[in-house]
Design an enzyme around this catalytic site. Structure first.
Site, PDB file in Angstrom:
ATOM      1  N   ARG A  95     -23.899  40.073   9.849  1.00 41.36           N
ATOM      2  CA  ARG A  95     -23.916  41.685   9.009  1.00 41.36           C
ATOM      3  C   ARG A  95     -22.571  42.541   9.520  1.00 41.36           C
ATOM      4  O   ARG A  95     -22.602  43.583   9.212  1.00 41.36           O
ATOM      5  CB  ARG A  95     -25.305  42.309   9.584  1.00 41.36           C
ATOM      6  CG  ARG A  95     -26.275  41.738   9.101  1.00 41.36           C
ATOM      7  CD  ARG A  95     -27.502  42.607   8.809  1.00 41.36           C
ATOM      8  NE  ARG A  95     -28.594  41.725   8.349  1.00 41.36           N
ATOM      9  CZ  ARG A  95     -29.522  41.350   9.037  1.00 41.36           C
ATOM     10  NH1 ARG A  95     -29.605  41.428  10.389  1.00 41.36           N
ATOM     11  NH2 ARG A  95     -30.550  40.381   8.802  1.00 41.36           N
ATOM     12  N   LYS A  99     -10.002  45.756   0.464  1.00 37.53           N
ATOM     13  CA  LYS A  99     -10.408  44.829  -0.580  1.00 37.53           C
ATOM     14  C   LYS A  99     -10.554  43.403  -0.093  1.00 37.53           C
ATOM     15  O   LYS A  99      -9.381  43.123   0.220  1.00 37.53           O
ATOM     16  CB  LYS A  99      -9.736  45.241  -1.937  1.00 37.53           C
ATOM     17  CG  LYS A  99      -9.980  46.362  -2.852  1.00 37.53           C
ATOM     18  CD  LYS A  99      -9.294  46.378  -3.935  1.00 37.53           C
ATOM     19  CE  LYS A  99      -9.506  47.672  -4.905  1.00 37.53           C
ATOM     20  NZ  LYS A  99      -8.853  47.577  -6.297  1.00 37.53           N
ATOM     21  N   GLU A 114       5.239  44.217  -6.145  1.00 36.49           N
ATOM     22  CA  GLU A 114       4.255  45.419  -5.541  1.00 36.49           C
ATOM     23  C   GLU A 114       4.909  46.549  -5.008  1.00 36.49           C
ATOM     24  O   GLU A 114       4.496  47.571  -4.932  1.00 36.49           O
ATOM     25  CB  GLU A 114       3.207  44.452  -4.726  1.00 36.49           C
ATOM     26  CG  GLU A 114       2.393  43.409  -5.478  1.00 36.49           C
ATOM     27  CD  GLU A 114       1.307  43.816  -6.314  1.00 36.49           C
ATOM     28  OE1 GLU A 114       1.108  45.098  -6.615  1.00 36.49           O
ATOM     29  OE2 GLU A 114       0.764  42.973  -6.842  1.00 36.49           O
ATOM     30  N   LYS A 160       0.064  53.596   0.029  1.00 32.33           N
ATOM     31  CA  LYS A 160      -1.036  52.830  -0.044  1.00 32.33           C
ATOM     32  C   LYS A 160      -2.157  53.508   0.861  1.00 32.33           C
ATOM     33  O   LYS A 160      -3.269  53.932   0.169  1.00 32.33           O
ATOM     34  CB  LYS A 160      -1.278  51.400   0.035  1.00 32.33           C
ATOM     35  CG  LYS A 160      -2.356  50.606  -0.182  1.00 32.33           C
ATOM     36  CD  LYS A 160      -2.670  49.401  -0.786  1.00 32.33           C
ATOM     37  CE  LYS A 160      -3.930  48.994  -1.055  1.00 32.33           C
ATOM     38  NZ  LYS A 160      -4.037  47.706  -1.451  1.00 32.33           N
ATOM     39  N   GLU A 187     -12.348  53.197  -5.170  1.00 31.68           N
ATOM     40  CA  GLU A 187     -11.555  53.371  -6.597  1.00 31.68           C
ATOM     41  C   GLU A 187     -12.836  54.270  -7.505  1.00 31.68           C
ATOM     42  O   GLU A 187     -13.308  53.450  -8.735  1.00 31.68           O
ATOM     43  CB  GLU A 187     -11.478  51.843  -7.017  1.00 31.68           C
ATOM     44  CG  GLU A 187     -10.376  51.656  -8.122  1.00 31.68           C
ATOM     45  CD  GLU A 187     -10.011  50.403  -8.338  1.00 31.68           C
ATOM     46  OE1 GLU A 187      -9.592  49.655  -7.352  1.00 31.68           O
ATOM     47  OE2 GLU A 187      -9.963  50.044  -9.550  1.00 31.68           O
ATOM     48  N   ARG A 212      -7.177  55.426  -6.870  1.00 35.64           N
ATOM     49  CA  ARG A 212      -6.887  53.975  -6.348  1.00 35.64           C
ATOM     50  C   ARG A 212      -6.401  53.089  -7.512  1.00 35.64           C
ATOM     51  O   ARG A 212      -5.913  52.371  -7.712  1.00 35.64           O
ATOM     52  CB  ARG A 212      -7.964  53.546  -5.522  1.00 35.64           C
ATOM     53  CG  ARG A 212      -7.626  52.134  -5.001  1.00 35.64           C
ATOM     54  CD  ARG A 212      -8.400  51.602  -3.923  1.00 35.64           C
ATOM     55  NE  ARG A 212      -8.125  50.341  -3.387  1.00 35.64           N
ATOM     56  CZ  ARG A 212      -8.443  49.707  -2.129  1.00 35.64           C
ATOM     57  NH1 ARG A 212      -9.353  50.377  -1.384  1.00 35.64           N
ATOM     58  NH2 ARG A 212      -7.947  48.677  -1.715  1.00 35.64           N
ATOM     59  N   ASN A 260      -3.259  49.616  -9.767  1.00 35.01           N
ATOM     60  CA  ASN A 260      -3.524  48.472 -10.811  1.00 35.01           C
ATOM     61  C   ASN A 260      -2.544  48.463 -11.987  1.00 35.01           C
ATOM     62  O   ASN A 260      -2.601  47.886 -12.889  1.00 35.01           O
ATOM     63  CB  ASN A 260      -4.693  48.627 -11.443  1.00 35.01           C
ATOM     64  CG  ASN A 260      -5.803  48.189 -10.520  1.00 35.01           C
ATOM     65  OD1 ASN A 260      -5.682  47.545  -9.216  1.00 35.01           O
ATOM     66  ND2 ASN A 260      -7.164  48.887 -10.471  1.00 35.01           N
ATOM     67  N   HIS A 312      -1.311  45.612 -13.975  1.00 36.20           N
ATOM     68  CA  HIS A 312      -2.408  44.452 -13.649  1.00 36.20           C
ATOM     69  C   HIS A 312      -3.144  44.007 -14.586  1.00 36.20           C
ATOM     70  O   HIS A 312      -3.482  42.907 -14.901  1.00 36.20           O
ATOM     71  CB  HIS A 312      -3.130  45.018 -12.359  1.00 36.20           C
ATOM     72  CG  HIS A 312      -2.541  44.761 -11.196  1.00 36.20           C
ATOM     73  ND1 HIS A 312      -1.569  45.491 -10.794  1.00 36.20           N
ATOM     74  CD2 HIS A 312      -2.915  44.217 -10.061  1.00 36.20           C
ATOM     75  CE1 HIS A 312      -1.303  45.208  -9.549  1.00 36.20           C
ATOM     76  NE2 HIS A 312      -1.959  44.398  -9.172  1.00 36.20           N
ATOM     77  N   HIS A 358      -2.926  40.354 -15.639  1.00 32.43           N
ATOM     78  CA  HIS A 358      -4.135  39.557 -15.551  1.00 32.43           C
ATOM     79  C   HIS A 358      -4.055  38.626 -16.810  1.00 32.43           C
ATOM     80  O   HIS A 358      -4.298  37.577 -16.994  1.00 32.43           O
ATOM     81  CB  HIS A 358      -5.409  40.409 -15.367  1.00 32.43           C
ATOM     82  CG  HIS A 358      -6.537  39.526 -15.212  1.00 32.43           C
ATOM     83  ND1 HIS A 358      -7.059  39.195 -14.094  1.00 32.43           N
ATOM     84  CD2 HIS A 358      -7.658  39.163 -16.242  1.00 32.43           C
ATOM     85  CE1 HIS A 358      -8.141  38.462 -14.184  1.00 32.43           C
ATOM     86  NE2 HIS A 358      -8.402  38.471 -15.454  1.00 32.43           N
ATOM     87  N   HIS A 404       0.915  35.722  -8.994  1.00 30.06           N
ATOM     88  CA  HIS A 404       0.341  36.901  -9.235  1.00 30.06           C
ATOM     89  C   HIS A 404       1.237  38.064  -9.355  1.00 30.06           C
ATOM     90  O   HIS A 404       1.524  38.822 -10.448  1.00 30.06           O
ATOM     91  CB  HIS A 404      -0.833  37.130  -8.179  1.00 30.06           C
ATOM     92  CG  HIS A 404      -1.192  38.717  -8.031  1.00 30.06           C
ATOM     93  ND1 HIS A 404      -2.340  39.046  -9.140  1.00 30.06           N
ATOM     94  CD2 HIS A 404      -1.277  39.715  -7.365  1.00 30.06           C
ATOM     95  CE1 HIS A 404      -2.594  40.259  -9.260  1.00 30.06           C
ATOM     96  NE2 HIS A 404      -1.817  40.948  -8.003  1.00 30.06           N
TER      97      HIS A 404
END
Ligand code: NAD
Ligand code: GLY
Length: 371
Positions: free
Chosen positions: A121, A143, A185, A227, A237, A242, A246, A249, A253, A267
């Site tokens: 946990r 993330k 990035e 960041k 987000e 936040r 992206n 992206h 993507h 990426h």
């Protein structure tokens, strides 16, 4: 040593950046070892190139190392490898108070972070990122995820590390193409809200990509400061801030999906082409000057990053690329929030983008670049 704090109340943590930090890791990480031992999870490439440095430093500080070495590559962010990793950690009798070290790029960081979030946990983890992408982006902000059959990063959790330890010298062994992809990035932070940093990128990208330690350290420090501020403001987000991270992206993507999420387009390379497309689309909508869009494209081209459909090796037409966007996990109530720009350093979230118009724009791009 530069220190950046991610301010998240009880989940706050430090990001330490220092050239050569891996060789001082024993001193820095000794306090996190339980019973004089630390478990280090890494991949086979990083195990060869950087693990010996970390092990030597920990051993010199009387910390025993239990390495867990996984295969390199995106496919390691899978149920199978998550299960293997959890079983290995349980076999080593990891307890909730323990700190697991994630030594590697975004693949290892995302996988170990997710494993730490569910093991007993929740136990602690420390990010020791070894790619530029991980040092400026994925190791910070919590993330964590694995991939599902239905798409990338669809199973995961927000789970913050206890510490991020960044040694820019680990990039010495990273293939130059990976460093360049991670650089996309870095540029992103200038394009989001810091035009002076974009100026710095234009002036210093050559030195950074050639391995200059000061340029690398400065780029990493500026990126994680940006960041950390965004994450502190909008950890999950929810407010939209936040989501600015992206930028590029959504287009990226779709390009990655068309090229099969393969080595054809890494990426960061997809993000680079995606940012150029986002700026050109913003210019087409009259939101941003053609000069700013051209400047973004020219910089990405100058450093050898993909900046259009042809250089991204994309074959699909506009409607097919928009079809990929419909599977984006940011899709909500039938609309896809899009990052657009009013200029360099003036990115904003738009919910008014008409996807048929995006498809028409991408077809125009195809016609112009001969993709
Ligand atoms: P990666 O972890 O696959 O690393 C790229 C390659 O470089 C791999 O082959 C790896 O073995 C090798 N490598 C890593 N460090 C090395 C070193 N110092 N020397 C030699 N080889 C080295 O890829 P990445 O680009 O770091 O990360 C991509 C992943 O990050 C994707 O899964 C993406 O979804 C994820 N990501 C997560 C976030 C986040 O916020 N969590 C943000 C961006 C990307
Ligand atoms: N890389 C995007 C984010 O951390 O939100």
């Amino acid at each position: 040593m530069a220190l950046v704090r991610v301010a998240l109340d009880a989940r706050s943590y430090d990001i330490l950046i220092e050239q050569g930090a891996l060789d001082r890791a024993g001193e820095i990480l000794r306090g996190y070892a339980r019973k004089g031992r630390l478990v280090v999870v890494t991949d086979a490439h990083v195990a060869r190139a950087q693990l010996p440095r970390l092990e030597a430093s920990l051993r010199a500080a009387n910390v025993a190392v239990e390495p867990i070495i996984l295969p390199p590559g995106e496919q390691t962010k899978s149920w199978r490898h998550l299960e293997e990793l959890l079983d290995a950690l349980l076999a080593l009798e990891i307890e909730r108070g323990d700190h697991i070290i994630a030594l590697g790029g975004g693949v290892i960081g995302d996988l170990v972070g997710f494993a730490a979030s569910i093991l007993k946990r929740g136990c602690h983890f420390i990010q020791v990122p070894t790619t530029l992408l991980a040092q400026v982006d994925s190791s910070v902000g919590g993330k964590t995820a694995i991939n599902a059959k239905a798409g990338k990063n669809l199973i995961g959790a927000f789970y913050q590390p206890a510490l991020v330890l960044i040694d820019p010298s680990t990039l010495d062994s990273l293939p130059p193409r990976e460093t360049r992809a991670g650089y996309a990035e870095v540029v992103k932070y200038g394009l989001i809200d810091d035009p002076a940093f974009f100026d710095w990128c234009e002036a210093n990208a050559g030195a950074l990509l050639a391995g200059d330690p000061d340029a690398r350290t400065k780029a990493i420090e500026k990126s994680v400061q940006a960041k950390a501020a965004i994450v502190a403001d909008d950890e999950r987000e929810t407010s939209g801030r936040r989501a600015l991270l992206n930028l590029g992206h959504t287009f990226g993507h779709a390009l990655e999906a068309d090229t099969g999420f393969s080595d054809t387009l890494l990426h960061g390379e997809g993000v680079a082409a995606g940012m150029a497309l986002a700026f050109r689309y913003s210019a087409r909508l009259g939101l941003c000057s053609a000069e700013d869009a051209a400047r973004v494209t020219a910089h990405l081209k100058a450093v050898g990053l993909p900046h259009d459909l042809a250089t991204a090796h994309v074959k699909a037409d506009g409607p097919a690329l928009v079809g990929h966007m419909l599977h984006d996990k940011k899709m909500a109530a039938g609309t896809l929030p899009f990052l657009l720009a009013r200029g360099i350093g003036q990115t904003f979230l738009s919910k008014d983008v008409v996807l048929d118009d995006v498809a028409a724009f991408l077809d125009e791009e195809r016609a112009q670049t001969g993709a």
